[in-house]
Design an enzyme around this catalytic site. Structure first.
Site, PDB file in Angstrom:
ATOM      1  N   PRO A 174       0.836  -1.211   0.000  1.00  0.00           N
ATOM      2  CA  PRO A 174       0.000   0.000   0.000  1.00  0.00           C
ATOM      3  C   PRO A 174       0.867   1.255   0.000  1.00  0.00           C
ATOM      4  CG  PRO A 174      -0.021  -1.043   2.156  1.00  0.00           C
ATOM      5  CD  PRO A 174       0.696  -1.985   1.244  1.00  0.00           C
ATOM      6  N   CYS A 175       0.289   2.352  -0.447  1.00  0.00           N
ATOM      7  CA  CYS A 175       1.072   3.572  -0.639  1.00  0.00           C
ATOM      8  C   CYS A 175       1.592   4.109   0.693  1.00  0.00           C
ATOM      9  CB  CYS A 175       0.239   4.620  -1.373  1.00  0.00           C
ATOM     10  SG  CYS A 175      -0.828   5.589  -0.308  1.00  0.00           S
ATOM     11  N   LEU A 176       2.555   5.007   0.604  1.00  0.00           N
ATOM     12  CA  LEU A 176       3.220   5.519   1.801  1.00  0.00           C
ATOM     13  C   LEU A 176       2.302   6.348   2.687  1.00  0.00           C
ATOM     14  CD1 LEU A 176       6.671   6.528   0.276  1.00  0.00           C
ATOM     15  CD2 LEU A 176       6.149   4.495   1.643  1.00  0.00           C
ATOM     16  N   THR A 178      -0.415   5.521   3.854  1.00  0.00           N
ATOM     17  CA  THR A 178      -1.005   4.640   4.866  1.00  0.00           C
ATOM     18  C   THR A 178      -0.116   4.504   6.100  1.00  0.00           C
ATOM     19  OG1 THR A 178      -0.021   2.625   3.911  1.00  0.00           O
ATOM     20  CG2 THR A 178      -2.175   3.310   3.071  1.00  0.00           C
ATOM     21  N   ARG A 179       1.111   4.984   6.037  1.00  0.00           N
ATOM     22  CA  ARG A 179       2.033   4.870   7.185  1.00  0.00           C
ATOM     23  C   ARG A 179       1.878   6.014   8.170  1.00  0.00           C
ATOM     24  NH1 ARG A 179       2.658   1.569   3.211  1.00  0.00           N
ATOM     25  NH2 ARG A 179       4.698   0.643   2.773  1.00  0.00           N
TER      26      ARG A 179
END
Length: 258
Positions: A174-176, A178-179
């Site tokens: 998943p893309c960054l 989401t962090r």
């Protein structure tokens, strides 16, 4: 084996009537199987693989997509996308905002080059999750052949293995965004720092990993069964020092995994 052949045939049957397609191609397990099936159904002259390069997609993923496209021998375009202002506060509806913008760009690309449909790689498991991006797919009329063929993630992985695709066991990426917690102010420098932090762990053999950023704290997540290895290798290679060099004041490991 017969069941898997039938699953793949269902997928091909979903694609054949589309005529020509732009494939939203990230290089992940879902979009790679989808690209394989589109080429098998329609032939290379009626398929365009398009990779959307946003600031919140790691560069290694863009490189992987380019490598795979070359291996497939498919026409491939990388579409570079600036950071939308609406996403800079990491809103709750980020996936909807993002997917609507990106798929709209693919629609414009397809229309400009004479492709009839846009296809993307959602699978049947995605219906069970909170996926605001699915609303954008529906609103824009983008096709999801894996989902329509009834393929869940396990089926996608098994068909990918049987088709000889080296992405069959690739971890989800998943893309960054989401962090970060929702409501966080996102900058390009924070995205690059996070990307570098995960790259450090990839270099140590942890490919299924997330670094969650909470201000100046980096919280590392790996699957529960890999936590002991992470702690051991992290101590051996002084991962804490490496992450501190990137600007994190505190480093922790989530003992529950993800």
């Amino acid at each position: 084996m017969t069941g898997h052949i039938e699953e793949y045939e269902r997928l091909l049957a979903e694609i054949r009537p589309l005529g020509s397609v732009v494939v939203a191609f990230s290089g992940g397990v879902d979009s790679t199987l989808l690209l394989d099936a589109c080429l098998h159904s329609l032939g290379p002259t009626r398929v365009l693989a398009a990779t959307l390069a946003t600031p919140y997609v790691p560069q290694r993923e863009i490189r992987d997509a380019k490598r795979l496209a070359i291996a497939f021998g498919v026409r491939h375009e990388v579409v570079y996308v600036p950071f939308p202002g609406e996403l800079r506060t990491n809103p709750l509806e980020r996936c909807y905002v993002c997917k609507r913008d990106l798929l709209g760009r693919l629609q414009a690309l397809g229309a400009d080059q004479g492709f009839m449909h846009i296809v993307e790689g959602s699978n049947a498991d995605d219906l069970g999750d909170h996926r605001p991006g699915m609303r954008a797919v529906s609103e824009l009329g983008v096709r999801s052949p894996l989902l329509r063929a009834g393929l869940d993630k396990a089926a996608v992985r098994e068909l990918s293995r049987l088709r000889g695709l080296d992405t069959w066991n690739k971890p989800a990426q998943p893309c960054l965004l989401t962090r970060f917690p929702h409501g966080t102010d996102i900058t390009i420098s924070r995205l690059r720092r996070l990307e570098d932090a995960e790259a450090l762990l990839h270099d140590l053999g942890f490919f299924d990993v997330r670094v969650r950023e909470h201000g100046d704290l980096a919280r590392i997540e790996v699957p529960a069964g890999s936590v002991r290895d992470l702690v051991r290798v992290g101590l051996e290679h002084d991962v804490e020092a490496g992450l501190r060099e990137l600007g994190y004041a505190y480093v922790t490991v989530d003992l529950a995994g993800y």
